[in-house]
Scaffold this motif. Structure first.
Motif, PDB file in Angstrom:
ATOM      1  N   PRO A 102       0.825  -1.222   0.000  1.00 56.00           N
ATOM      2  CA  PRO A 102       0.000   0.000   0.000  1.00 56.00           C
ATOM      3  C   PRO A 102       0.856   1.267   0.000  1.00 56.00           C
ATOM      4  CG  PRO A 102      -0.863  -1.595   1.564  1.00 56.00           C
ATOM      5  CD  PRO A 102       0.443  -2.144   1.079  1.00 56.00           C
ATOM      6  N   LEU A 103       0.443   2.225  -0.819  1.00 53.54           N
ATOM      7  CA  LEU A 103       1.109   3.527  -0.947  1.00 53.54           C
ATOM      8  C   LEU A 103       2.544   3.403  -1.453  1.00 53.54           C
ATOM      9  CD1 LEU A 103      -0.104   5.242   2.365  1.00 53.54           C
ATOM     10  CD2 LEU A 103      -1.150   5.349   0.093  1.00 53.54           C
ATOM     11  N   ASN A 104       2.888   2.235  -1.970  1.00 50.28           N
ATOM     12  CA  ASN A 104       4.242   2.010  -2.498  1.00 50.28           C
ATOM     13  C   ASN A 104       5.312   2.232  -1.426  1.00 50.28           C
ATOM     14  OD1 ASN A 104       4.641   0.945  -5.007  1.00 50.28           O
ATOM     15  ND2 ASN A 104       4.893   2.896  -6.062  1.00 50.28           N
ATOM     16  N   LEU A 105       4.975   1.998  -0.174  1.00 51.63           N
ATOM     17  CA  LEU A 105       5.883   2.314   0.927  1.00 51.63           C
ATOM     18  C   LEU A 105       7.168   1.502   0.863  1.00 51.63           C
ATOM     19  CD1 LEU A 105       3.431   2.720   3.949  1.00 51.63           C
ATOM     20  CD2 LEU A 105       4.652   4.500   2.685  1.00 51.63           C
ATOM     21  N   PHE A 106       7.038   0.198   0.613  1.00 54.35           N
ATOM     22  CA  PHE A 106       8.234  -0.651   0.597  1.00 54.35           C
ATOM     23  C   PHE A 106       9.152  -0.252  -0.549  1.00 54.35           C
ATOM     24  CE2 PHE A 106      10.643  -4.505  -0.449  1.00 54.35           C
ATOM     25  CZ  PHE A 106      11.150  -4.828   0.796  1.00 54.35           C
ATOM     26  N   TYR A 107       8.574  -0.005  -1.710  1.00 52.74           N
ATOM     27  CA  TYR A 107       9.377   0.426  -2.862  1.00 52.74           C
ATOM     28  C   TYR A 107      10.098   1.735  -2.570  1.00 52.74           C
ATOM     29  CZ  TYR A 107      10.338   2.733  -7.288  1.00 52.74           C
ATOM     30  OH  TYR A 107      10.936   3.429  -8.292  1.00 52.74           O
ATOM     31  N   LYS A 108       9.406   2.683  -1.975  1.00 57.58           N
ATOM     32  CA  LYS A 108      10.016   3.973  -1.669  1.00 57.58           C
ATOM     33  C   LYS A 108      11.171   3.822  -0.679  1.00 57.58           C
ATOM     34  CE  LYS A 108       5.774   6.593  -2.552  1.00 57.58           C
ATOM     35  NZ  LYS A 108       4.680   7.389  -1.954  1.00 57.58           N
ATOM     36  N   CYS A 109      11.024   2.909   0.257  1.00 62.25           N
ATOM     37  CA  CYS A 109      12.091   2.688   1.246  1.00 62.25           C
ATOM     38  C   CYS A 109      13.336   2.090   0.599  1.00 62.25           C
ATOM     39  CB  CYS A 109      11.589   1.778   2.365  1.00 62.25           C
ATOM     40  SG  CYS A 109      10.379   2.544   3.457  1.00 62.25           S
ATOM     41  N   VAL A 110      13.164   1.035  -0.188  1.00 64.50           N
ATOM     42  CA  VAL A 110      14.334   0.357  -0.764  1.00 64.50           C
ATOM     43  C   VAL A 110      14.921   1.145  -1.928  1.00 64.50           C
ATOM     44  CG1 VAL A 110      13.547  -1.916  -0.028  1.00 64.50           C
ATOM     45  CG2 VAL A 110      12.880  -1.068  -2.282  1.00 64.50           C
ATOM     46  N   ALA A 111      14.130   2.033  -2.560  1.00 68.31           N
ATOM     47  CA  ALA A 111      14.648   2.857  -3.646  1.00 68.31           C
ATOM     48  C   ALA A 111      15.318   4.122  -3.131  1.00 68.31           C
ATOM     49  CB  ALA A 111      13.526   3.231  -4.611  1.00 68.31           C
ATOM     50  N   PHE A 112      15.195   4.411  -1.833  1.00 61.83           N
ATOM     51  CA  PHE A 112      15.881   5.556  -1.232  1.00 61.83           C
ATOM     52  C   PHE A 112      17.383   5.322  -1.353  1.00 61.83           C
ATOM     53  CE2 PHE A 112      17.307   7.723   2.814  1.00 61.83           C
ATOM     54  CZ  PHE A 112      17.205   9.008   2.290  1.00 61.83           C
ATOM     55  N   LEU A 113      18.091   6.282  -1.952  1.00 61.78           N
ATOM     56  CA  LEU A 113      19.469   6.055  -2.394  1.00 61.78           C
ATOM     57  C   LEU A 113      20.399   5.477  -1.325  1.00 61.78           C
ATOM     58  CD1 LEU A 113      21.414   6.163  -4.734  1.00 61.78           C
ATOM     59  CD2 LEU A 113      21.934   8.541  -4.142  1.00 61.78           C
ATOM     60  N   PRO A 114      20.471   6.024  -0.104  1.00 62.40           N
ATOM     61  CA  PRO A 114      21.379   5.427   0.899  1.00 62.40           C
ATOM     62  C   PRO A 114      21.072   3.958   1.181  1.00 62.40           C
ATOM     63  CG  PRO A 114      20.676   7.609   1.599  1.00 62.40           C
ATOM     64  CD  PRO A 114      19.841   7.266   0.406  1.00 62.40           C
ATOM     65  N   VAL A 115      19.778   3.633   1.241  1.00 64.86           N
ATOM     66  CA  VAL A 115      19.393   2.232   1.462  1.00 64.86           C
ATOM     67  C   VAL A 115      19.750   1.389   0.244  1.00 64.86           C
ATOM     68  CG1 VAL A 115      17.453   0.668   1.907  1.00 64.86           C
ATOM     69  CG2 VAL A 115      17.540   2.911   3.026  1.00 64.86           C
ATOM     70  N   LYS A 116      19.487   1.934  -0.915  1.00 67.27           N
ATOM     71  CA  LYS A 116      19.769   1.204  -2.151  1.00 67.27           C
ATOM     72  C   LYS A 116      21.256   0.910  -2.302  1.00 67.27           C
ATOM     73  CE  LYS A 116      18.913   1.462  -7.138  1.00 67.27           C
ATOM     74  NZ  LYS A 116      18.375   2.300  -8.235  1.00 67.27           N
ATOM     75  N   LEU A 117      22.115   1.837  -1.894  1.00 68.73           N
ATOM     76  CA  LEU A 117      23.559   1.617  -1.991  1.00 68.73           C
ATOM     77  C   LEU A 117      23.998   0.440  -1.128  1.00 68.73           C
ATOM     78  CD1 LEU A 117      24.936   5.279  -1.985  1.00 68.73           C
ATOM     79  CD2 LEU A 117      24.578   3.765  -3.936  1.00 68.73           C
TER      80      LEU A 117
END
Length: 293
Positions: A102-117
């Motif tokens: 819901p609300l793309n929350l998980f995607y937004k978290c893992v796509a956040f650049l520091p987390v993604k790195l």
């Protein structure tokens, strides 16, 4: 290399690192980054709404395509890896959260650049292990088949990219010009070079222990991918060397991507050279969604 590690007291660390388990932390990171890149692909979100089964199959190919292709090459069943229920369920949970949270929350978290790195770095740990495992497996099946060891290690490290055209068909897309063999990305090239190194080590032609090679190659891959991801770059640290070698051996012209872009017509220039292919695809998808609203 071994003497340097002995002086730095890193030999034990390299051995412990090579024996460290990948499940579940590193494998989860691998699944997240892989399925994240799937969501960046044009039409993947639409497919997830129209046909969740097709979307799930694409996600499984992104996560386990290298195992499937390597099993086919070694004469095993291509569905052998699907007997590992915990891995399939974990990858399926990641797929569901990235596409349907819901609300793309998980995607937004893992796509956040520091987390993604961080996730990208962890993924490269798994990639190196897969290359080493592929070479080792092929060595047991074909003890003196050095070319087979290289090919299997290469497939284990980049099988997902090599199967990209088949995955596109599942999404109803056909883009033969994106064939990874015709235009290799950095991970694909690095997997090939890594497979050669691990084959030389397996044949005792490289005076380095396997644990040391795993540590050094992992550091190289993780550093390169983190820097490239942070800079939104699709270049390759091998470009300069490859251009000289190709010029000497095959008569190819000496050129780099930067030179090609510099001499290209202005109309052919990308709209935002600082953005990666994944970001451009994601931006196009968001604009399309806004128009629909």
């Amino acid at each position: 290399m071994e003497n340097v590690l002995a002086v730095l007291n890193l030999g034990d660390f390299a051995h412990a690192f090579s024996k460290m388990g990948m499940f579940p932390v590193f494998d989860v990171a691998y699944y997240i980054v892989s399925i994240l890149y799937l969501k960046y692909e044009p039409g993947s979100v639409e497919v997830s709404r129209r046909s969740p089964v097709a979307s799930w199959l694409c996600a499984m190919l992104y996560c386990f395509g290298s195992y499937i292709l390597a099993d086919i090459m070694l004469g095993s069943s291509p569905i052998d890896y699907f007997q590992h229920n915990s891995h399939i369920l974990l990858a399926s949970a990641v797929w569901y959260l990235i596409f349907y949270c819901p609300l793309n929350l998980f995607y937004k978290c893992v796509a956040f650049l520091p987390v993604k790195l961080v996730l990208v770095a962890l993924k490269e740990v798994v990639r190196t292990r897969k290359i080493a495992a592929g070479v080792h497996h092929a060595h047991h099946a074909y003890h003196h088949g050095f070319f087979i060891m290289v090919i299997v290690g290469y497939v284990k490290g980049s099988g997902v990219a090599l199967m990209s055209n088949f995955e596109q068909l599942l999404r109803g897309v056909w883009r033969p010009e994106t064939n990874e063999v015709l235009s290799m990305s950095f991970p694909t090239k690095a997997s090939l070079y890594g497979a050669i190194l691990f084959t030389l080590q397996e044949a005792h032609w490289l005076p380095v222990s396997k644990s040391t090679l795993i540590l050094v190659f992992t550091l190289f891959m993780a550093t390169c991918k983190v820097v490239m991801t942070a800079r939104h770059s699709h270049g390759s640290p091998f470009t300069l060397i490859e251009s000289w070698v190709c010029h000497l051996l095959f008569g190819s012209p000496l050129s780099t991507n930067e030179e090609d872009n510099h001499h290209a017509p202005a109309a052919a220039a990308p709209t935002s050279p600082l953005k990666s292919k994944e970001e451009l695809s994601e931006g196009a998808r968001k604009r399309k969604a806004k128009k629909a609203e």
